[in-house]
Scaffold this motif. Structure first.
Motif, PDB file in Angstrom:
ATOM      1  N   ARG A 194     -30.543  29.847  30.617  1.00  0.00           N
ATOM      2  CA  ARG A 194     -31.848  28.716  30.784  1.00  0.00           C
ATOM      3  C   ARG A 194     -31.102  27.347  31.096  1.00  0.00           C
ATOM      4  NH1 ARG A 194     -36.028  28.883  25.845  1.00  0.00           N
ATOM      5  NH2 ARG A 194     -36.141  30.960  26.650  1.00  0.00           N
ATOM      6  N   GLY A 195     -31.963  26.615  31.932  1.00  0.00           N
ATOM      7  CA  GLY A 195     -31.524  25.187  32.216  1.00  0.00           C
ATOM      8  C   GLY A 195     -30.748  25.280  33.545  1.00  0.00           C
ATOM      9  N   CYS A 196     -30.690  23.925  34.128  1.00  0.00           N
ATOM     10  CA  CYS A 196     -29.999  23.848  35.506  1.00  0.00           C
ATOM     11  C   CYS A 196     -29.743  22.507  35.312  1.00  0.00           C
ATOM     12  CB  CYS A 196     -31.021  24.440  36.540  1.00  0.00           C
ATOM     13  SG  CYS A 196     -30.309  24.133  38.057  1.00  0.00           S
ATOM     14  N   PRO A 197     -28.389  22.091  35.935  1.00  0.00           N
ATOM     15  CA  PRO A 197     -27.857  20.937  36.080  1.00  0.00           C
ATOM     16  C   PRO A 197     -28.138  20.218  37.608  1.00  0.00           C
ATOM     17  CG  PRO A 197     -25.914  22.396  36.892  1.00  0.00           C
ATOM     18  CD  PRO A 197     -27.235  23.408  36.361  1.00  0.00           C
ATOM     19  N   TRP A 198     -28.705  21.067  38.380  1.00  0.00           N
ATOM     20  CA  TRP A 198     -29.330  20.470  39.480  1.00  0.00           C
ATOM     21  C   TRP A 198     -30.589  19.842  39.269  1.00  0.00           C
ATOM     22  CZ3 TRP A 198     -25.474  20.053  43.222  1.00  0.00           C
ATOM     23  CH2 TRP A 198     -24.479  20.845  43.001  1.00  0.00           C
ATOM     24  N   SER A 199     -31.124  18.826  39.985  1.00  0.00           N
ATOM     25  CA  SER A 199     -32.288  18.082  39.929  1.00  0.00           C
ATOM     26  C   SER A 199     -33.105  18.121  41.139  1.00  0.00           C
ATOM     27  CB  SER A 199     -32.086  16.603  39.614  1.00  0.00           C
ATOM     28  OG  SER A 199     -31.411  16.347  38.514  1.00  0.00           O
ATOM     29  N   CYS A 200     -33.275  19.493  41.693  1.00  0.00           N
ATOM     30  CA  CYS A 200     -33.946  19.567  43.007  1.00  0.00           C
ATOM     31  C   CYS A 200     -35.527  18.983  42.662  1.00  0.00           C
ATOM     32  CB  CYS A 200     -34.206  21.046  43.270  1.00  0.00           C
ATOM     33  SG  CYS A 200     -32.652  22.045  43.614  1.00  0.00           S
ATOM     34  N   ALA A 201     -35.880  18.328  43.748  1.00  0.00           N
ATOM     35  CA  ALA A 201     -37.020  17.331  43.536  1.00  0.00           C
ATOM     36  C   ALA A 201     -38.387  18.146  43.398  1.00  0.00           C
ATOM     37  CB  ALA A 201     -37.288  16.446  44.853  1.00  0.00           C
ATOM     38  N   TYR A 202     -38.343  19.358  43.686  1.00  0.00           N
ATOM     39  CA  TYR A 202     -39.469  20.167  43.659  1.00  0.00           C
ATOM     40  C   TYR A 202     -39.591  21.270  42.389  1.00  0.00           C
ATOM     41  CZ  TYR A 202     -36.196  23.689  45.582  1.00  0.00           C
ATOM     42  OH  TYR A 202     -35.143  24.444  45.400  1.00  0.00           O
ATOM     43  N   CYS A 203     -38.497  21.066  41.764  1.00  0.00           N
ATOM     44  CA  CYS A 203     -38.271  22.341  40.758  1.00  0.00           C
ATOM     45  C   CYS A 203     -38.698  21.970  39.265  1.00  0.00           C
ATOM     46  CB  CYS A 203     -37.096  22.741  40.713  1.00  0.00           C
ATOM     47  SG  CYS A 203     -36.613  24.341  39.570  1.00  0.00           S
ATOM     48  N   GLN A 204     -39.416  22.633  38.583  1.00  0.00           N
ATOM     49  CA  GLN A 204     -39.702  22.367  37.121  1.00  0.00           C
ATOM     50  C   GLN A 204     -38.648  22.685  36.320  1.00  0.00           C
ATOM     51  OE1 GLN A 204     -43.601  24.313  37.212  1.00  0.00           O
ATOM     52  NE2 GLN A 204     -44.475  22.586  36.587  1.00  0.00           N
ATOM     53  N   THR A 205     -37.827  23.637  36.678  1.00  0.00           N
ATOM     54  CA  THR A 205     -36.634  24.401  35.687  1.00  0.00           C
ATOM     55  C   THR A 205     -35.941  23.189  34.792  1.00  0.00           C
ATOM     56  OG1 THR A 205     -36.661  26.193  36.754  1.00  0.00           O
ATOM     57  CG2 THR A 205     -34.628  25.739  35.480  1.00  0.00           C
ATOM     58  N   TYR A 238     -44.844  27.410  51.683  1.00  0.00           N
ATOM     59  CA  TYR A 238     -45.526  26.242  51.979  1.00  0.00           C
ATOM     60  C   TYR A 238     -45.296  25.423  50.705  1.00  0.00           C
ATOM     61  CZ  TYR A 238     -48.552  22.796  53.992  1.00  0.00           C
ATOM     62  OH  TYR A 238     -48.992  21.682  54.784  1.00  0.00           O
ATOM     63  N   PHE A 239     -45.050  24.246  50.617  1.00  0.00           N
ATOM     64  CA  PHE A 239     -44.596  23.428  49.567  1.00  0.00           C
ATOM     65  C   PHE A 239     -46.033  23.064  48.669  1.00  0.00           C
ATOM     66  CE2 PHE A 239     -44.949  19.002  47.946  1.00  0.00           C
ATOM     67  CZ  PHE A 239     -43.906  18.952  46.837  1.00  0.00           C
ATOM     68  N   MET A 240     -45.758  23.346  47.349  1.00  0.00           N
ATOM     69  CA  MET A 240     -46.926  23.129  46.386  1.00  0.00           C
ATOM     70  C   MET A 240     -46.200  22.088  45.541  1.00  0.00           C
ATOM     71  SD  MET A 240     -48.650  25.339  43.761  1.00  0.00           S
ATOM     72  CE  MET A 240     -49.831  26.338  44.868  1.00  0.00           C
ATOM     73  N   PRO A 241     -46.811  20.830  45.400  1.00  0.00           N
ATOM     74  CA  PRO A 241     -46.249  19.815  44.307  1.00  0.00           C
ATOM     75  C   PRO A 241     -46.612  20.548  42.929  1.00  0.00           C
ATOM     76  CG  PRO A 241     -48.264  18.934  45.343  1.00  0.00           C
ATOM     77  CD  PRO A 241     -47.938  20.328  46.379  1.00  0.00           C
ATOM     78  N   LEU A 242     -45.516  20.376  42.211  1.00  0.00           N
ATOM     79  CA  LEU A 242     -45.478  20.793  40.801  1.00  0.00           C
ATOM     80  C   LEU A 242     -45.500  19.940  39.710  1.00  0.00           C
ATOM     81  CD1 LEU A 242     -43.592  24.088  41.038  1.00  0.00           C
ATOM     82  CD2 LEU A 242     -45.972  23.698  40.941  1.00  0.00           C
ATOM     83  N   PRO A 243     -46.199  19.932  38.671  1.00  0.00           N
ATOM     84  CA  PRO A 243     -46.375  18.662  37.917  1.00  0.00           C
ATOM     85  C   PRO A 243     -45.093  18.500  37.008  1.00  0.00           C
ATOM     86  CG  PRO A 243     -47.489  20.538  36.793  1.00  0.00           C
ATOM     87  CD  PRO A 243     -47.316  20.892  38.254  1.00  0.00           C
ATOM     88  N   GLY A 244     -44.605  17.313  36.731  1.00  0.00           N
ATOM     89  CA  GLY A 244     -43.372  16.907  36.074  1.00  0.00           C
ATOM     90  C   GLY A 244     -42.131  16.741  36.975  1.00  0.00           C
ATOM     91  N   THR A 245     -42.331  17.220  38.299  1.00  0.00           N
ATOM     92  CA  THR A 245     -41.285  17.081  39.197  1.00  0.00           C
ATOM     93  C   THR A 245     -41.364  15.823  39.725  1.00  0.00           C
ATOM     94  OG1 THR A 245     -42.276  18.200  41.069  1.00  0.00           O
ATOM     95  CG2 THR A 245     -41.538  19.410  39.421  1.00  0.00           C
ATOM     96  N   GLU A 246     -40.217  15.537  40.355  1.00  0.00           N
ATOM     97  CA  GLU A 246     -40.076  14.263  41.410  1.00  0.00           C
ATOM     98  C   GLU A 246     -41.249  14.237  42.528  1.00  0.00           C
ATOM     99  OE1 GLU A 246     -37.108  12.187  44.582  1.00  0.00           O
ATOM    100  OE2 GLU A 246     -36.061  13.413  42.651  1.00  0.00           O
TER     101      GLU A 246
END
Length: 370
Positions: free
Chosen positions: A147-158, A323-331
């Motif tokens: 669980r968790g991820c050190p990367w900060s991909c702008a689209y990702c909630q993880t 197709y890109f979907m903006p997700l809440p809490g992400t950049e």
């Protein structure tokens, strides 16, 4: 004490199974009197809000999962409480407090409304994976290993939900649940990062895990994927030696280095193609995910991604386009998808009709017109 019910949703069955290990509840298909629990992602939010808004039951409604955690204010227009982030410790604490008439302000990790204002209680510490089972029979789900991820991909909630460093369930804890399955499916943001910091692979840790399991092991494939720079000859040797899957699922996201940098992906398009070639050379089929319509994407970026897709197909790989979907809490939460150029849309359509492009592409025509 109020009875506790969890609204069954097959799309969130993994979360339901995991929470079944820390809390007793009934599974229901509509609101019931008592304490009603919901876990949902953004695609289900509208239907969930409609259901809760029209409910006539005497219920306390509690929401958790990706969408409520990212949009607690919106969710509290329909729900009484939101569990923000991980639920293994917060949800039992909240349910117990409600059933005993306690003060919810003392429950860490929740949001609720008071006098029209959204109140956030102090953040709860990260859950210890070894301290919580991945599921409790008769509710079953894949075994979450990381669980968790050190990367900060702008689209990702993880990383927003689970933190920016990786936490791994120990091999000993994973093996306790080995007996429940002949086919072992393991969940991780990046399967090949097991035992590592998520930046540099730990091949010895992966081998120790795989050789400790029995039966048919599926690793680096659904319901997980791997980052391309983690695809090494040794990792693929381990998959061939210990695992049943003949595919490796890779997160490529774009064939444009400009876009990969813009979304903080942390790898290049060349690394995607290198991983594809290496996977193919080791007798496995690469399956690569791409996202079209990322904010700031130009037609030339889309063309570079199509070029990358064609190269993957020539290498014997498969592609899943989304197709890109903006997700809440992400950049990128408050952004809008870029339009797909007619030229690119036609190229993608031909690939889809030819059976060389799968994923959600065929389901997003309406979304692309927004």
């Amino acid at each position: 004490m109020a009875r506790v019910h969890f609204r069954w949703n097959p799309k969130n069955r993994y979360s339901i199974a995991a929470l079944g290990g820390v809390l007793d509840f009934d599974l229901v298909r509509k609101p019931e009197a008592g304490i009603m629990l919901y876990s949902f992602a953004s695609p289900q939010a509208r239907s969930v809000f409609r259901e809760v808004g029209s409910a006539s039951t005497d219920s306390v409604f509690i929401a958790g999962g990706p969408h409520p955690s990212g949009c607690p204010g919106e969710t509290l227009e329909h729900f009484d409480y939101v569990v923000v982030g991980e639920g293994e410790e917060t949800l039992p604490d909240l349910v117990s407090t409600l059933n005993h008439g306690g003060d919810v302000s003392g429950v860490k990790g929740i949001a609720y409304k008071k006098d029209g204002k959204v109140i956030f209680t102090p953040k709860r510490g990260e859950a210890d994976l070894d301290g919580h089972p991945p599921f409790k029979p008769p509710l079953f789900g894949p075994i979450e290993i990381t669980r968790g991820c050190p990367w900060s991909c702008a689209y990702c909630q993880t990383p927003r939900l689970f933190g920016h460093h990786m936490r791994h369930r120990s091999v000993e804890a994973i093996c306790k649940y080995d007996k429940f399955y002949e086919d072992k499916r393991l969940v991780s943001p990046n399967a090949f990062a097991y035992g590592s910091d998520g930046i540099t692979p730990d091949e010895a840790a992966v081998e120790n895990l795989l050789k400790s399991l029995s039966g048919n092991i599926y690793f680096g494939t659904f319901p997980s994927e791997v980052r391309p720079e983690f695809v090494t000859p040794r990792m693929l040797e381990l998959v061939n030696a210990y695992c049943a899957n003949r595919e490796i699922h890779l997160g490529g996201q774009s064939g444009s280095d400009r876009m990969l940098k813009a979304i903080h992906r942390g790898h290049t398009a060349a690394q995607v193609l290198d991983a594809v070639e290496l996977t193919h050379d080791n007798g496995l089929t690469p399956v690569v995910d791409f996202i079209f319509g990322l904010p700031g994407e130009r037609e030339e970026d889309q063309q570079l991604t199509v070029d990358c897709i064609n190269a993957i197909i020539k290498e014997g790989g498969k592609v899943r386009a989304h197709y890109f979907m903006p997700l809440p809490g992400t950049e990128l939460a408050d952004t809008k998808p870029e339009k797909i150029s007619p030229t690119i849309d036609k190229l993608l359509g031909k690939l889809a009709l030819g059976g060389r492009l799968t994923g959600s592409w065929s389901d997003v025509k309406a979304l692309k017109k927004q």
